[in-house]
Design a protein around this motif. Sequence first.
Motif, PDB file in Angstrom:
ATOM      1  N   SER A 160      42.909  52.075   5.185  1.00  0.00           N
ATOM      2  CA  SER A 160      44.063  52.973   5.256  1.00  0.00           C
ATOM      3  C   SER A 160      45.393  52.241   5.337  1.00  0.00           C
ATOM      4  O   SER A 160      46.439  52.817   5.059  1.00  0.00           O
ATOM      5  CB  SER A 160      43.933  53.895   6.479  1.00  0.00           C
ATOM      6  N   GLU A 161      45.348  50.950   5.665  1.00  0.00           N
ATOM      7  CA  GLU A 161      46.571  50.172   5.848  1.00  0.00           C
ATOM      8  C   GLU A 161      46.879  49.245   4.682  1.00  0.00           C
ATOM      9  O   GLU A 161      47.912  48.602   4.663  1.00  0.00           O
ATOM     10  CB  GLU A 161      46.462  49.352   7.135  1.00  0.00           C
ATOM     11  N   GLY A 162      45.962  49.120   3.723  1.00  0.00           N
ATOM     12  CA  GLY A 162      46.177  48.248   2.580  1.00  0.00           C
ATOM     13  C   GLY A 162      45.480  46.900   2.673  1.00  0.00           C
ATOM     14  O   GLY A 162      45.775  45.991   1.906  1.00  0.00           O
ATOM     15  N   ASN A 163      44.529  46.761   3.620  1.00  0.00           N
ATOM     16  CA  ASN A 163      43.765  45.529   3.755  1.00  0.00           C
ATOM     17  C   ASN A 163      42.497  45.577   2.922  1.00  0.00           C
ATOM     18  O   ASN A 163      41.856  46.625   2.821  1.00  0.00           O
ATOM     19  CB  ASN A 163      43.349  45.310   5.221  1.00  0.00           C
ATOM     20  N   ARG A 164      42.119  44.438   2.352  1.00  0.00           N
ATOM     21  CA  ARG A 164      40.845  44.313   1.641  1.00  0.00           C
ATOM     22  C   ARG A 164      39.774  43.996   2.684  1.00  0.00           C
ATOM     23  O   ARG A 164      39.861  43.014   3.415  1.00  0.00           O
ATOM     24  CB  ARG A 164      40.920  43.198   0.606  1.00  0.00           C
ATOM     25  N   ASN A 191      46.224  42.786   0.851  1.00  0.00           N
ATOM     26  CA  ASN A 191      45.026  42.819   0.021  1.00  0.00           C
ATOM     27  C   ASN A 191      44.665  41.409  -0.439  1.00  0.00           C
ATOM     28  O   ASN A 191      43.684  41.204  -1.121  1.00  0.00           O
ATOM     29  CB  ASN A 191      45.324  43.689  -1.207  1.00  0.00           C
ATOM     30  N   ASP A 192      45.490  40.421  -0.077  1.00  0.00           N
ATOM     31  CA  ASP A 192      45.369  39.072  -0.628  1.00  0.00           C
ATOM     32  C   ASP A 192      44.928  38.011   0.368  1.00  0.00           C
ATOM     33  O   ASP A 192      44.925  36.837   0.033  1.00  0.00           O
ATOM     34  CB  ASP A 192      46.725  38.628  -1.208  1.00  0.00           C
ATOM     35  N   GLY A 193      44.606  38.384   1.595  1.00  0.00           N
ATOM     36  CA  GLY A 193      44.303  37.380   2.614  1.00  0.00           C
ATOM     37  C   GLY A 193      42.819  37.195   2.860  1.00  0.00           C
ATOM     38  O   GLY A 193      41.982  37.403   1.991  1.00  0.00           O
ATOM     39  N   GLY A 236      27.142  37.965  16.632  1.00  0.00           N
ATOM     40  CA  GLY A 236      28.328  38.375  15.892  1.00  0.00           C
ATOM     41  C   GLY A 236      29.584  38.250  16.722  1.00  0.00           C
ATOM     42  O   GLY A 236      29.572  37.770  17.853  1.00  0.00           O
ATOM     43  N   ILE A 237      30.691  38.688  16.146  1.00  0.00           N
ATOM     44  CA  ILE A 237      31.997  38.578  16.789  1.00  0.00           C
ATOM     45  C   ILE A 237      32.631  39.953  16.861  1.00  0.00           C
ATOM     46  O   ILE A 237      32.106  40.916  16.315  1.00  0.00           O
ATOM     47  CB  ILE A 237      32.930  37.609  16.021  1.00  0.00           C
ATOM     48  N   SER A 238      33.763  40.028  17.504  1.00  0.00           N
ATOM     49  CA  SER A 238      34.522  41.264  17.525  1.00  0.00           C
ATOM     50  C   SER A 238      35.992  40.931  17.312  1.00  0.00           C
ATOM     51  O   SER A 238      36.354  39.760  17.175  1.00  0.00           O
ATOM     52  CB  SER A 238      34.315  42.013  18.843  1.00  0.00           C
ATOM     53  N   GLY A 239      36.813  41.959  17.261  1.00  0.00           N
ATOM     54  CA  GLY A 239      38.228  41.746  17.002  1.00  0.00           C
ATOM     55  C   GLY A 239      39.019  42.980  17.324  1.00  0.00           C
ATOM     56  O   GLY A 239      38.607  43.793  18.141  1.00  0.00           O
ATOM     57  N   ALA A 240      40.158  43.133  16.645  1.00  0.00           N
ATOM     58  CA  ALA A 240      41.052  44.248  16.946  1.00  0.00           C
ATOM     59  C   ALA A 240      41.837  44.655  15.718  1.00  0.00           C
ATOM     60  O   ALA A 240      42.060  43.860  14.809  1.00  0.00           O
ATOM     61  CB  ALA A 240      42.032  43.846  18.052  1.00  0.00           C
ATOM     62  N   LEU A 241      42.259  45.913  15.714  1.00  0.00           N
ATOM     63  CA  LEU A 241      43.318  46.363  14.823  1.00  0.00           C
ATOM     64  C   LEU A 241      44.593  45.946  15.534  1.00  0.00           C
ATOM     65  O   LEU A 241      44.717  46.153  16.748  1.00  0.00           O
ATOM     66  CB  LEU A 241      43.268  47.882  14.654  1.00  0.00           C
ATOM     67  N   ASN A 282      50.170  51.480  10.961  1.00  0.00           N
ATOM     68  CA  ASN A 282      50.065  52.694  11.766  1.00  0.00           C
ATOM     69  C   ASN A 282      48.746  52.620  12.522  1.00  0.00           C
ATOM     70  O   ASN A 282      47.681  52.860  11.952  1.00  0.00           O
ATOM     71  CB  ASN A 282      50.129  53.914  10.851  1.00  0.00           C
ATOM     72  N   ILE A 283      48.807  52.286  13.796  1.00  0.00           N
ATOM     73  CA  ILE A 283      47.580  52.035  14.555  1.00  0.00           C
ATOM     74  C   ILE A 283      46.751  53.302  14.752  1.00  0.00           C
ATOM     75  O   ILE A 283      45.529  53.259  14.708  1.00  0.00           O
ATOM     76  CB  ILE A 283      47.869  51.303  15.884  1.00  0.00           C
ATOM     77  N   ASP A 284      47.393  54.456  14.919  1.00  0.00           N
ATOM     78  CA  ASP A 284      46.637  55.704  15.075  1.00  0.00           C
ATOM     79  C   ASP A 284      45.877  56.039  13.798  1.00  0.00           C
ATOM     80  O   ASP A 284      44.705  56.434  13.847  1.00  0.00           O
ATOM     81  CB  ASP A 284      47.570  56.857  15.457  1.00  0.00           C
ATOM     82  N   ARG A 285      46.528  55.890  12.656  1.00  0.00           N
ATOM     83  CA  ARG A 285      45.877  56.146  11.368  1.00  0.00           C
ATOM     84  C   ARG A 285      44.711  55.172  11.165  1.00  0.00           C
ATOM     85  O   ARG A 285      43.626  55.561  10.723  1.00  0.00           O
ATOM     86  CB  ARG A 285      46.894  56.009  10.240  1.00  0.00           C
ATOM     87  N   ALA A 286      44.910  53.896  11.504  1.00  0.00           N
ATOM     88  CA  ALA A 286      43.864  52.885  11.337  1.00  0.00           C
ATOM     89  C   ALA A 286      42.674  53.159  12.256  1.00  0.00           C
ATOM     90  O   ALA A 286      41.517  53.040  11.835  1.00  0.00           O
ATOM     91  CB  ALA A 286      44.424  51.496  11.588  1.00  0.00           C
ATOM     92  N   ILE A 287      42.942  53.542  13.495  1.00  0.00           N
ATOM     93  CA  ILE A 287      41.853  53.875  14.423  1.00  0.00           C
ATOM     94  C   ILE A 287      41.051  55.044  13.854  1.00  0.00           C
ATOM     95  O   ILE A 287      39.819  55.020  13.832  1.00  0.00           O
ATOM     96  CB  ILE A 287      42.407  54.217  15.827  1.00  0.00           C
ATOM     97  N   LYS A 288      41.739  56.063  13.383  1.00  0.00           N
ATOM     98  CA  LYS A 288      41.056  57.239  12.817  1.00  0.00           C
ATOM     99  C   LYS A 288      40.202  56.827  11.613  1.00  0.00           C
ATOM    100  O   LYS A 288      39.055  57.266  11.474  1.00  0.00           O
ATOM    101  CB  LYS A 288      42.089  58.289  12.406  1.00  0.00           C
ATOM    102  N   PHE A 289      40.738  55.967  10.741  1.00  0.00           N
ATOM    103  CA  PHE A 289      40.006  55.510   9.561  1.00  0.00           C
ATOM    104  C   PHE A 289      38.731  54.770   9.967  1.00  0.00           C
ATOM    105  O   PHE A 289      37.637  55.110   9.515  1.00  0.00           O
ATOM    106  CB  PHE A 289      40.901  54.604   8.708  1.00  0.00           C
ATOM    107  N   TYR A 290      38.839  53.761  10.825  1.00  0.00           N
ATOM    108  CA  TYR A 290      37.675  52.952  11.198  1.00  0.00           C
ATOM    109  C   TYR A 290      36.672  53.737  12.043  1.00  0.00           C
ATOM    110  O   TYR A 290      35.472  53.517  11.952  1.00  0.00           O
ATOM    111  CB  TYR A 290      38.113  51.657  11.893  1.00  0.00           C
ATOM    112  N   LYS A 291      37.154  54.676  12.839  1.00  0.00           N
ATOM    113  CA  LYS A 291      36.242  55.540  13.595  1.00  0.00           C
ATOM    114  C   LYS A 291      35.470  56.444  12.635  1.00  0.00           C
ATOM    115  O   LYS A 291      34.264  56.618  12.777  1.00  0.00           O
ATOM    116  CB  LYS A 291      37.025  56.382  14.610  1.00  0.00           C
ATOM    117  N   SER A 292      36.148  56.988  11.619  1.00  0.00           N
ATOM    118  CA  SER A 292      35.491  57.849  10.642  1.00  0.00           C
ATOM    119  C   SER A 292      34.476  57.083   9.801  1.00  0.00           C
ATOM    120  O   SER A 292      33.378  57.566   9.543  1.00  0.00           O
ATOM    121  CB  SER A 292      36.521  58.496   9.715  1.00  0.00           C
ATOM    122  N   VAL A 293      34.830  55.884   9.359  1.00  0.00           N
ATOM    123  CA  VAL A 293      33.965  55.117   8.459  1.00  0.00           C
ATOM    124  C   VAL A 293      32.773  54.502   9.194  1.00  0.00           C
ATOM    125  O   VAL A 293      31.642  54.565   8.728  1.00  0.00           O
ATOM    126  CB  VAL A 293      34.773  54.021   7.725  1.00  0.00           C
TER     127      VAL A 293
END
Length: 126
Positions: free
Chosen positions: A114-118, A69-71, A54-59, A17-28
Motif C-alpha cells: 500500500s505504500e509503494g514498497n516491493r 520499489n527499488d531497494g 526467523g526475524i521480525s521488524g517494523a513498519l 501512512n502507518i495506519d494504511r500500512a497496518i491495515k494492509f499488512y493485517k488484511s494480507v
Amino acid sequence: MKDKYNPVVYFEIPVSNIDRAIKFYKSVFNFTFEREVIDKNEMALFPFAEESSGISGALAKGEIYKPTNDGVVIYFKTENIDKTLKIVIENGGQMLYPKTSNEELGFVAEFEDSEGNRIALHQSSN
C-alpha cells in the motif's frame, strides 16, 4: 572459524501512512502490530516469538523512511502464494512478479504494498 548463523536480525519497511500500512499488512497476513515511537519515528512492530526461527521488524514512518520499489526486497513466508496475491490485490496492492517456481525450494512472487514498497513472497515446496 566463524560460527554459522543467519546474519539478518531485524528489518524496517518504510511507510508514508502507518495506519494504511497496518491495515494492509493485517488484511494480507493477519499480523497484529505493537505501536511505538522510537527516536521520534512511528513504528508498528511485527509479531516476534523468541522461540521461533526467523526475524521480525517494523513498519516505520519518519523523515528518514522513504517507501521504494527499488531497494532491498524482504520475503514473507506464505502457505499459499495464489491466495496471498489475491488478498494483496483486493487490498490495493499490485502484483509485480507472478508466482514462479524456484525449483525444489518452492515458489516466489512479488507485489507492491500500500505504500509503494516491493515485497516478496515465498511458499515452500513441502
